[in-house]
Write an enzyme that holds these catalytic residues in place. Sequence first.
Site, PDB file in Angstrom:
ATOM      1  N   GLU A 102       0.834  -1.210   0.000  1.00  9.64           N
ATOM      2  CA  GLU A 102       0.000   0.000   0.000  1.00  9.64           C
ATOM      3  C   GLU A 102       0.868   1.259   0.000  1.00  9.64           C
ATOM      4  O   GLU A 102       2.087   1.191   0.208  1.00  9.64           O
ATOM      5  CB  GLU A 102      -0.917  -0.010   1.221  1.00  9.64           C
ATOM      6  CG  GLU A 102      -0.159  -0.060   2.535  1.00  9.64           C
ATOM      7  CD  GLU A 102      -0.926   0.549   3.691  1.00  9.64           C
ATOM      8  OE1 GLU A 102      -1.068   1.781   3.689  1.00  9.64           O
ATOM      9  OE2 GLU A 102      -1.343  -0.191   4.593  1.00  9.64           O
TER      10      GLU A 102
ATOM     11  N   LYS B 146      -5.487  -3.322  14.037  1.00 14.04           N
ATOM     12  CA  LYS B 146      -4.855  -2.249  14.813  1.00 14.04           C
ATOM     13  C   LYS B 146      -5.455  -2.219  16.214  1.00 14.04           C
ATOM     14  O   LYS B 146      -6.664  -2.308  16.392  1.00 14.04           O
ATOM     15  CB  LYS B 146      -5.058  -0.904  14.115  1.00 14.04           C
ATOM     16  CG  LYS B 146      -4.341  -0.808  12.765  1.00 14.04           C
ATOM     17  CD  LYS B 146      -4.421   0.590  12.203  1.00 14.04           C
ATOM     18  CE  LYS B 146      -3.641   0.703  10.901  1.00 14.04           C
ATOM     19  NZ  LYS B 146      -4.419   0.359   9.707  1.00 14.04           N
TER      20      LYS B 146
END
Length: 306
Positions: free
Chosen positions: A27, A162
């Site tokens: 990414e 996360k």
Amino acid sequence: MNLAKYLEISKEVREALENNKPVVALESTIISHGMPYPQNVETALKVEEIVRENGAVPATIAILNGKLKVGLSKEEVDYLGKKGLEVTKASRRDIPAILASEDDGATTVASTMIIAALAGIKVFATGGIGGVHRGAETTMDISADLEELAMTDVAVVCAGAKSILDIGLTLEFLETKGVPVLGYQTKELPAFYTRKSGFKVDYKMDTPEQIAKTLKAKWDVNLKGGVVIANPIPEEFAMDFDTITNAINNAVAEAEEKGIKGKDSTPFLLAKVKDITKGKSLESNIQLVFNNAKLASEIAKNYCEL
């Protein structure tokens, strides 16, 4: 479908795909929004180097001048790094407007998956996936990453969800959408900075070959959607569970006080955690991305051999 008008694949990546060589998608939000220049560029190029060292071809993905770019040059990585936060953080909903205006976009997990799939890349390495945010039962703040995993045939190698998220609800959402969560040599889902979360993965996988076979079986029988491959941060770079939990709780409380929500919440929370941990969380972040790039390369190699 006039895909050629929008999609540009680098010569190196195109040749690898045409010859069934392993390719790993990467990414670009980590470049523009993840850390300051020049550390962001140095980290991105190091990740590409790790992919090469482990026998695969890196394909860093971004939107540049209204083109879906698969495989960036060093100059393009540097351009994104210097432009930084000025670059639009591009998820699925942002792609059409960025293409139409011939603008730039740094791809999130969701948009990287979309563009990787268009190019024919099956394995993607990132830091951590987005998920269901704390308090989502009232805010409806759920990352587009999860819906993309339900729809798009790309495997995402990450260090779990996360730890600023509601990990339990994130796993519930993935289960509802039929997305397998595989733990690499672990039964417990890692929580980004830490190796533990208190939540179990669906299946423990001991080798990259076993993971590659699972991916092939899934897509061979036309079970649409991606797979989460949870790869714990290396022990020596993991942070203390209580320290990181307290830092995140403090950061979440401050975000609520300031009314920070939506796509602004993740960068705010990660920046606050970095401040609270005196920069240690950033070093952990970098090391877990390196670790994920290595595993993704091994999986991609095995997948090509099936």
